[in-house]
Design a protein around this motif. Structure first.
Motif, mmCIF file in Angstrom:
data_model
loop_
_atom_site.group_PDB
_atom_site.id
_atom_site.type_symbol
_atom_site.label_atom_id
_atom_site.label_comp_id
_atom_site.label_asym_id
_atom_site.label_seq_id
_atom_site.Cartn_x
_atom_site.Cartn_y
_atom_site.Cartn_z
ATOM 1 N N PHE A 218 -7.960 18.389 -3.684
ATOM 2 C CA PHE A 218 -6.962 17.907 -2.729
ATOM 3 C C PHE A 218 -6.805 18.866 -1.573
ATOM 4 O O PHE A 218 -6.978 18.502 -0.421
ATOM 5 C CB PHE A 218 -5.616 17.680 -3.404
ATOM 6 C CG PHE A 218 -4.611 17.127 -2.451
ATOM 7 C CD1 PHE A 218 -4.771 15.847 -1.953
ATOM 8 C CD2 PHE A 218 -3.546 17.880 -1.997
ATOM 9 C CE1 PHE A 218 -3.871 15.323 -1.040
ATOM 10 C CE2 PHE A 218 -2.642 17.362 -1.082
ATOM 11 C CZ PHE A 218 -2.813 16.082 -0.613
ATOM 12 N N VAL B 271 0.851 -1.203 0.000
ATOM 13 C CA VAL B 271 0.000 0.000 0.000
ATOM 14 C C VAL B 271 0.882 1.247 0.000
ATOM 15 O O VAL B 271 0.563 2.252 -0.647
ATOM 16 C CB VAL B 271 -0.954 0.001 1.211
ATOM 17 C CG1 VAL B 271 -1.854 1.229 1.206
ATOM 18 C CG2 VAL B 271 -1.801 -1.272 1.230
ATOM 19 N N TRP B 272 2.006 1.171 0.707
ATOM 20 C CA TRP B 272 2.964 2.285 0.704
ATOM 21 C C TRP B 272 3.423 2.562 -0.726
ATOM 22 O O TRP B 272 3.410 3.708 -1.186
ATOM 23 C CB TRP B 272 4.150 1.920 1.607
ATOM 24 C CG TRP B 272 5.256 2.926 1.647
ATOM 25 C CD1 TRP B 272 5.271 4.093 2.358
ATOM 26 C CD2 TRP B 272 6.504 2.861 0.946
ATOM 27 N NE1 TRP B 272 6.458 4.749 2.143
ATOM 28 C CE2 TRP B 272 7.224 4.019 1.283
ATOM 29 C CE3 TRP B 272 7.081 1.942 0.063
ATOM 30 C CZ2 TRP B 272 8.505 4.287 0.779
ATOM 31 C CZ3 TRP B 272 8.349 2.199 -0.439
ATOM 32 C CH2 TRP B 272 9.048 3.353 -0.079
ATOM 33 N N GLU B 273 3.796 1.500 -1.440
ATOM 34 C CA GLU B 273 4.267 1.674 -2.816
ATOM 35 C C GLU B 273 3.187 2.287 -3.702
ATOM 36 O O GLU B 273 3.448 3.191 -4.484
ATOM 37 C CB GLU B 273 4.644 0.307 -3.416
ATOM 38 C CG GLU B 273 6.024 -0.174 -3.082
ATOM 39 C CD GLU B 273 6.385 -1.388 -3.932
ATOM 40 O OE1 GLU B 273 6.487 -2.483 -3.357
ATOM 41 O OE2 GLU B 273 6.536 -1.238 -5.158
ATOM 42 N N ILE B 274 1.976 1.755 -3.603
ATOM 43 C CA ILE B 274 0.894 2.246 -4.461
ATOM 44 C C ILE B 274 0.514 3.670 -4.078
ATOM 45 O O ILE B 274 0.292 4.522 -4.937
ATOM 46 C CB ILE B 274 -0.320 1.294 -4.397
ATOM 47 C CG1 ILE B 274 0.058 -0.052 -5.029
ATOM 48 C CG2 ILE B 274 -1.534 1.899 -5.101
ATOM 49 C CD1 ILE B 274 -0.988 -1.133 -4.846
ATOM 50 N N GLY B 275 0.490 3.941 -2.772
ATOM 51 C CA GLY B 275 0.138 5.284 -2.319
ATOM 52 C C GLY B 275 1.079 6.349 -2.853
ATOM 53 O O GLY B 275 0.661 7.466 -3.165
ATOM 54 N N LEU B 276 2.356 5.991 -2.994
ATOM 55 C CA LEU B 276 3.331 6.967 -3.475
ATOM 56 C C LEU B 276 3.091 7.335 -4.938
ATOM 57 O O LEU B 276 3.682 8.279 -5.446
ATOM 58 C CB LEU B 276 4.765 6.447 -3.285
ATOM 59 C CG LEU B 276 5.240 6.415 -1.835
ATOM 60 C CD1 LEU B 276 6.648 5.851 -1.751
ATOM 61 C CD2 LEU B 276 5.229 7.808 -1.211
ATOM 62 N N LEU B 277 2.231 6.583 -5.622
ATOM 63 C CA LEU B 277 1.877 6.928 -7.003
ATOM 64 C C LEU B 277 0.824 8.036 -7.064
ATOM 65 O O LEU B 277 0.544 8.561 -8.138
ATOM 66 C CB LEU B 277 1.341 5.691 -7.736
ATOM 67 C CG LEU B 277 2.317 4.538 -7.910
ATOM 68 C CD1 LEU B 277 1.581 3.302 -8.405
ATOM 69 C CD2 LEU B 277 3.415 4.930 -8.896
ATOM 70 N N SER B 278 0.225 8.364 -5.936
ATOM 71 C CA SER B 278 -0.827 9.388 -5.931
ATOM 72 C C SER B 278 -0.230 10.718 -6.401
ATOM 73 O O SER B 278 0.677 11.262 -5.768
ATOM 74 C CB SER B 278 -1.410 9.520 -4.523
ATOM 75 O OG SER B 278 -2.447 10.456 -4.534
ATOM 76 N N PRO B 279 -0.717 11.240 -7.519
ATOM 77 C CA PRO B 279 -0.012 12.365 -8.153
ATOM 78 C C PRO B 279 0.003 13.661 -7.352
ATOM 79 O O PRO B 279 0.966 14.402 -7.430
ATOM 80 C CB PRO B 279 -0.774 12.570 -9.474
ATOM 81 C CG PRO B 279 -1.419 11.251 -9.749
ATOM 82 C CD PRO B 279 -1.791 10.722 -8.390
ATOM 83 N N VAL B 280 -1.045 13.925 -6.570
ATOM 84 C CA VAL B 280 -1.102 15.238 -5.934
ATOM 85 C C VAL B 280 -0.047 15.397 -4.836
ATOM 86 O O VAL B 280 0.782 16.303 -4.904
ATOM 87 C CB VAL B 280 -2.526 15.549 -5.441
ATOM 88 C CG1 VAL B 280 -2.540 16.878 -4.722
ATOM 89 C CG2 VAL B 280 -3.489 15.570 -6.619
ATOM 90 N N PRO B 281 -0.020 14.518 -3.821
ATOM 91 C CA PRO B 281 1.053 14.693 -2.839
ATOM 92 C C PRO B 281 2.440 14.535 -3.465
ATOM 93 O O PRO B 281 3.387 15.224 -3.054
ATOM 94 C CB PRO B 281 0.783 13.593 -1.798
ATOM 95 C CG PRO B 281 -0.228 12.688 -2.388
ATOM 96 C CD PRO B 281 -0.960 13.457 -3.433
ATOM 97 N N ARG B 282 2.553 13.670 -4.469
ATOM 98 C CA ARG B 282 3.852 13.476 -5.109
ATOM 99 C C ARG B 282 4.345 14.773 -5.744
ATOM 100 O O ARG B 282 5.498 15.168 -5.572
ATOM 101 C CB ARG B 282 3.739 12.378 -6.179
ATOM 102 C CG ARG B 282 5.065 11.844 -6.628
ATOM 103 C CD ARG B 282 4.876 10.774 -7.682
ATOM 104 N NE ARG B 282 4.432 11.355 -8.929
ATOM 105 C CZ ARG B 282 3.929 10.664 -9.950
ATOM 106 N NH1 ARG B 282 3.788 9.367 -9.864
ATOM 107 N NH2 ARG B 282 3.567 11.267 -11.049
#
Lengths: 266, 266
Positions: free
Chosen positions: B258, B71-82
């Protein structure tokens, strides 16, 4: 199993939709999502609606789906990467201050280097790695450091697989890679020269656990035109040793199944 | 709806199990998970098994569940916080280099400050904030900066709610908080003195969007015994202005929903 399977299939299919995103596909259309999950579009549509309602998925301005920031928040609660980051970050910060280059901390997951933490600044060369990114082991500095100090069985398995060519400088010949890895072991650090990305070079060292196994790798990436890559080696080795010590100090409970081979990696 | 509901309920209940974790509850037993989700233990058991099989949940050495690194890996794909992190990080790095203190970048989500990025080092005071953490607005530096420059309607709503007391120094009187926020607006920066955590103080400035609305806040947290908190203000304001410029340069598409109020925040 039909369109309306039982609970197990519904949950796992909903999760598969989340898992369809990766670094190369951060946004997907409904059709792309359905295709990547091998799912009828109607099923995907229904499940995507539920994921969106829960804010696990969001739609961007182009009406493409992307992972929701709620997943980002929940993912950051995952204790293993969180603890590894908290341990490594202050030492990475010291390395950054002295080098002003991109600093990476990665672990091996299956056949990839998984980037756990990255520090960068205005003067560092722009590179593709991001936290949470997976890159192959053989063309990256941290990956070569992780691979070289893995078991000989793992190295053989890795070298027997097709070696992806990322640039014209990537080592894709198994024999040459084996010799390169022997060199990495002999000198204690790995070098790359435009093997992952044209224009950048890297140097990396293994981070050992107290049992002597490689647990992670610590690396610096800089412009390929900059000389003096190896001048970072003493500093990298010194900070890697401090991370080993800090991991040992923090290891009140082990990191079950995180580092090294994982069931789902296949 | 029964134990084996339709797809909608199964997916949303599985996601609710993931959403049961938070900063104060990073690990949970099966009973705790079921209780937090208001779910029969048998249902929770079945869904937890599916989440675990997919590696959305992991079990630690104490047999407690925790959010899986997948979930950590997938969450880091979220474009806005990234994207927000990628924009803010180099400026935060410059601030860190000059201050050697904890550097925070946060946005407002509902009634909380959500910490998007944090830099820290060996010399910085240990504090509870982490990336992905939510903390209330009124006792934190970044929170006060976000709140003070919000709409007067939002400020009134916030001050009308019970104000949590985090330490004996937290401002919990609505009238005093309103005066404090007026002071923040007048001088352009927020200060806290042991209002969130005993032993630490902070200073923070708003980061404005090009439309003049507050988008984020940038802050420094240091030991309460250290003087000279306000000496960081010019540097913070200067870096905040650069982040505004950089956000404008990067804003090829908006960050829908966001920043500011979000449906699920209730």
């Amino acid at each position: 199993m039909g369109n309306r399977g039982n609970g197990r299939s519904v949950t796992s299919r909903a999760l598969d939709l989340l898992g369809a995103f990766d670094v190369e596909h951060p946004t997907l259309t409904l059709s792309e999502l359905a295709a990547r999950c091998g799912m009828p579009k109607a099923t995907a549509h229904r499940l995507v609606g539920e994921l969106e309602a829960w804010r696990a998925l969001e739609r961007n301005a182009d009406n493409r789906y992307q992972v929701g920031s709620r997943v980002w928040e929940i993912g950051l609660l995952s204790p293993v990467p969180r603890r590894l980051r908290e341990i490594a970050m202050p030492f990475m910060q010291d390395l950054y201050e002295r080098s002003k280059e991109n600093i990476h901390f990665a672990v091996r997951k299956g056949h990839d280097a998984l980037y756990i933490a990255k520090l960068t600044g205005h003067r560092a060369v722009p590179i593709i790695s991001r936290e949470g990114t997976r890159l192959p082991l053989h063309p990256t500095g941290v990956g070569k450091a992780l691979l070289a100090f893995s078991s000989s069985e793992f190295i053989e398995t890795y070298c027997a697989r097709p070696l992806a060519r990322c640039t014209r400088h990537t080592i894709v010949e198994p024999g040459r890679l084996r010799r390169e890895l022997a060199l990495v072991r002999a000198r204690g650090y790995a070098l790359t020269n435009e093997e992952m990305t044209l224009g950048s070079r890297s140097v990396a060292v293994p981070v050992f656990g107290t049992d002597g196994r490689v647990e992670a790798a610590l690396g610096v990436v800089m412009h390929s035109v900059c000389g003096g890559l190896t001048r970072h080696v003493p500093d990298l080795k010194s900070e890697a040793a401090k991370i080993t010590q800090a991991m040992n100090d923090h290891r009140t409970d082990p990191y079950p199944g995180f580092v090294h081979d994982l069931p789902h990696e296949g």
